[in-house]
Design a protein around this motif. Structure first.
Motif, short mmCIF file in Angstrom:
data_model
loop_
_atom_site.label_atom_id
_atom_site.label_comp_id
_atom_site.label_asym_id
_atom_site.label_seq_id
_atom_site.Cartn_x
_atom_site.Cartn_y
_atom_site.Cartn_z
N PHE A 193 33.88 -83.63 -0.54
CA PHE A 193 33.28 -82.67 -1.09
C PHE A 193 31.80 -82.82 -1.24
N ARG A 239 31.01 -86.76 -1.10
CA ARG A 239 31.91 -87.79 -1.78
C ARG A 239 33.26 -87.67 -1.05
N VAL A 291 36.83 -87.74 -0.57
CA VAL A 291 37.84 -87.97 -1.24
C VAL A 291 39.00 -88.27 -0.50
N ASP A 350 32.32 -85.85 -9.16
CA ASP A 350 31.73 -84.61 -9.64
C ASP A 350 31.45 -84.43 -11.08
N GLY A 398 43.25 -87.54 -9.42
CA GLY A 398 41.88 -87.55 -8.98
C GLY A 398 42.09 -88.32 -7.60
N SER A 399 43.25 -88.85 -7.12
CA SER A 399 43.51 -89.51 -5.87
C SER A 399 43.57 -88.67 -4.78
N GLY A 400 43.49 -87.25 -4.96
CA GLY A 400 43.25 -86.45 -3.83
C GLY A 400 44.75 -85.74 -3.27
N LYS A 401 45.76 -85.97 -4.37
CA LYS A 401 46.98 -85.37 -4.07
C LYS A 401 47.02 -83.73 -3.71
N SER A 402 46.38 -83.06 -4.61
CA SER A 402 46.35 -81.82 -4.53
C SER A 402 45.63 -81.21 -3.24
N THR A 403 44.29 -81.93 -3.04
CA THR A 403 43.50 -81.53 -1.72
C THR A 403 44.50 -81.79 -0.59
P1 ADP Z 1 44.64 -85.04 -7.66
O1 ADP Z 1 45.61 -83.76 -7.24
O2 ADP Z 1 45.33 -86.37 -7.03
O3 ADP Z 1 44.67 -85.37 -9.18
P2 ADP Z 1 42.60 -83.59 -6.37
O4 ADP Z 1 42.75 -83.34 -5.03
O5 ADP Z 1 42.65 -82.47 -7.29
O6 ADP Z 1 43.37 -84.67 -7.04
O7 ADP Z 1 40.81 -84.06 -6.23
C1 ADP Z 1 40.50 -85.46 -5.83
C2 ADP Z 1 39.08 -85.35 -6.22
O8 ADP Z 1 38.45 -84.49 -5.35
C3 ADP Z 1 38.80 -85.23 -7.55
O9 ADP Z 1 37.67 -86.26 -7.86
C4 ADP Z 1 38.34 -83.88 -7.71
O10 ADP Z 1 37.43 -83.71 -8.65
C5 ADP Z 1 37.45 -83.63 -6.11
N1 ADP Z 1 37.47 -82.20 -5.68
C6 ADP Z 1 38.80 -81.43 -5.65
N2 ADP Z 1 38.40 -80.31 -5.49
C7 ADP Z 1 37.14 -80.01 -5.06
C8 ADP Z 1 36.13 -79.13 -4.72
N3 ADP Z 1 36.63 -77.98 -4.37
N4 ADP Z 1 34.77 -79.50 -4.77
C9 ADP Z 1 34.36 -80.87 -5.25
N5 ADP Z 1 35.33 -81.61 -5.56
C10 ADP Z 1 36.54 -81.54 -5.54
#
Ligand code: ADP
Ligand code: MG
Length: 430
Positions: free
Chosen positions: A13, A21, A23, A392, A44-49
């Protein structure tokens, strides 16, 4: 046959200053036909992503992303997602919220109604079709979220911390109801991926557990679970697995903590999300009987009555400060930790401050910069900007807040909440 297959998936991202950066990096993953997989990892490890990539909501930068051997380019009809936040439309009734997904698929009104009725009954919401979300409890709202996913008869269900916002008992009931539907073949779904914070939940549900490492996210460990469901949470096998997963989850934080303390100072190290009172409470719990300095992590967790997502950052902080050592599923006080537990308030703060300067490069950096200023004060802005090179803006703010709280406690520097300025400690008494 793999329902979902990812190979070499990477995602980054853009930070506020425009730099990319990373992820996720080189993630290989598959979800096989008939499988429930649980994905664990620090916040913050990227699970949702990763889930959003699988759902086709966002594209990966690199790598293969396939659903039944076809590339995923956008939302896929066979893949449904359930969110932690319920994400219901407040002005629509339960029935309308559930029908929404079908409307998008062009299903005729009569069929929508029949299918929504059937799913609402299956998920324990019969008679609630006319209610508005605000009239429902948290557990019932999440049932609506699940119903909305199930009504589309998804081939694959992605659940992002779907049970986390609920109290323990409600979460457990809903989880068991889901498993009953799954194990009783009452839903057509062929594969489920759940993201969880909760180790016991993962062990109770999954056929396979995957642990994601952070910064950038990679798959670090994998455990296959062969136990039949329903599983008994108190059985020896389940307790042993919970122990094993605890061990894997805590191995890394200590290594990360040690890396943070090594000569290659890492300014962008994400200080764990915990506070002093929790750090000391866990330390005292560990120091006192019956643990007397040694504990099995699941037992300590039980005694502490804190959630895993509160405990893990706290263990990480304690490890970072050299007060405990975590090894496989065990934790024990170091000599310094014992000394700390026995010390009075002033001595504790002194130790904390020394350890902070030694092991947290960000704190040492702040202190050095303050010392080289003739005024002995600096705006927090420059440190926020520094951190934003690594994370971020929201995360940068959080990390700086932790550094400030810890630094004030250890009297390494002070902070004025009105001006947002950091100060050398002797000038901080306002
Ligand atoms: P988790 O679900 O494991 O807590 P996320 O997948 O939500 O982690 O996020 C992983 C990293 O990516 C975090 O540091 C978050 O701030 C960053 N991030 C997630 N979505 C975005 C976005 N749309 N833009 C910028 N950074 C993002
Ligand atoms: Mg998430």
């Amino acid at each position: 046959m793999n329902l979902i297959e990812l190979q070499g998936v990477a995602k980054s991202f853009r930070a506020a200053d425009g730099t990319a950066r990373s992820v996720l990096e080189l993630v290989d993953f598959h979800l096989a036909d008939g499988e429930i997989v649980a994905l664990l990892g620090k916040s913050g490890s990227g699970k949702s992503t990763l889930l959003r990539i699988m759902a086709g909501l966002i594209p990966a930068d690199h790598g293969k992303v396939e659903y039944r051997q076809r590339p995923i380019y956008g939302p896929v009809a066979g893949i449904a997602m359930v969110f932690q936040s319920f994400a219901l439309f407040p002005w629509l009734t339960v029935q309308q919220n559930v029908e929404l997904g079908l409307e998008a698929q062009g299903v005729p009104a009569v069929e929508r109604e029949t299918r929504a009725d059937a799913v609402l009954e299956m998920i324990g919401l019969a008679g609630f079709g006319g209610a508005l979300p605000r009239e429902l409890s948290g557990g019932m709202k999440q049932r609506v979220g699940i119903a909305r996913a199930l009504v589309t008869k998804p081939d694959i269900l992605l659940m992002d911390e779907a049970f986390s916002a609920l109290d323990v008992l409600t979460g457990e009931t809903l989880r068991n109801d889901m498993l009953e539907l799954w194990d009783g073949d009452q839903i057509p779904t062929k594969g489920i991926l759940i993201v969880s914070h909760n180790i016991e939940e993962a062990v109770m549900m999954a056929d396979r557990i995957i642990i994601l490492a952070s910064d950038p996210g990679r798959i670090r460990d994998e455990i296959t679970i062969d136990l039949p469901r329903p599983r008994d949470a108190d059985s020896v096998e389940v307790r042993a697995l919970i122990d094993e997963v605890y061990g894997l989850m805590t191995q890394r934080p200590t290594q990360e903590a040690t890396a943070g303390a090594s000569a290659t100072a890492h300014l962008g190290y994400r200080l764990p999300n915990t506070d002093i009172s929790r750090i000391e409470a866990v330390l005292e719990l560990l120091a006192d009987p019956p643990f007397d300095g040694h504990a099995d992590l699941p037992q300590l967790a039980e005694e502490s009555e804190l959630a895993d997502e509160e405990l893990f950052p706290t263990y990480e902080a304690l490890g970072l400060m050299g007060l405990v050592q975590v090894d496989k599923g065990d934790i024990h006080l170091t000599a310094l930790g014992r000394h700390y537990a026995d010390a009075d308030q002033a001595r504790r703060q002194e130790i904390f401050g020394q350890q902070l300067l030694t092991h947290v490069p960000l704190a040492a950096h702040i202190r050095r910069n303050l010392e080289s200023e003739s005024t002995g004060t600096l705006s927090e802005k420059r440190f926020l900007e520094l951190l934003e090179d690594f994370m971020d803006a929201v995360e940068a703010k959080r990390v700086l807040e932790v550094a400030i709280e810890w630094g004030r406690y250890g009297e390494v520097y002070g902070y004025d909440y009105h001006t947002g300025r950091l100060t050398l400690p002797d000038k901080s008494e306002i």
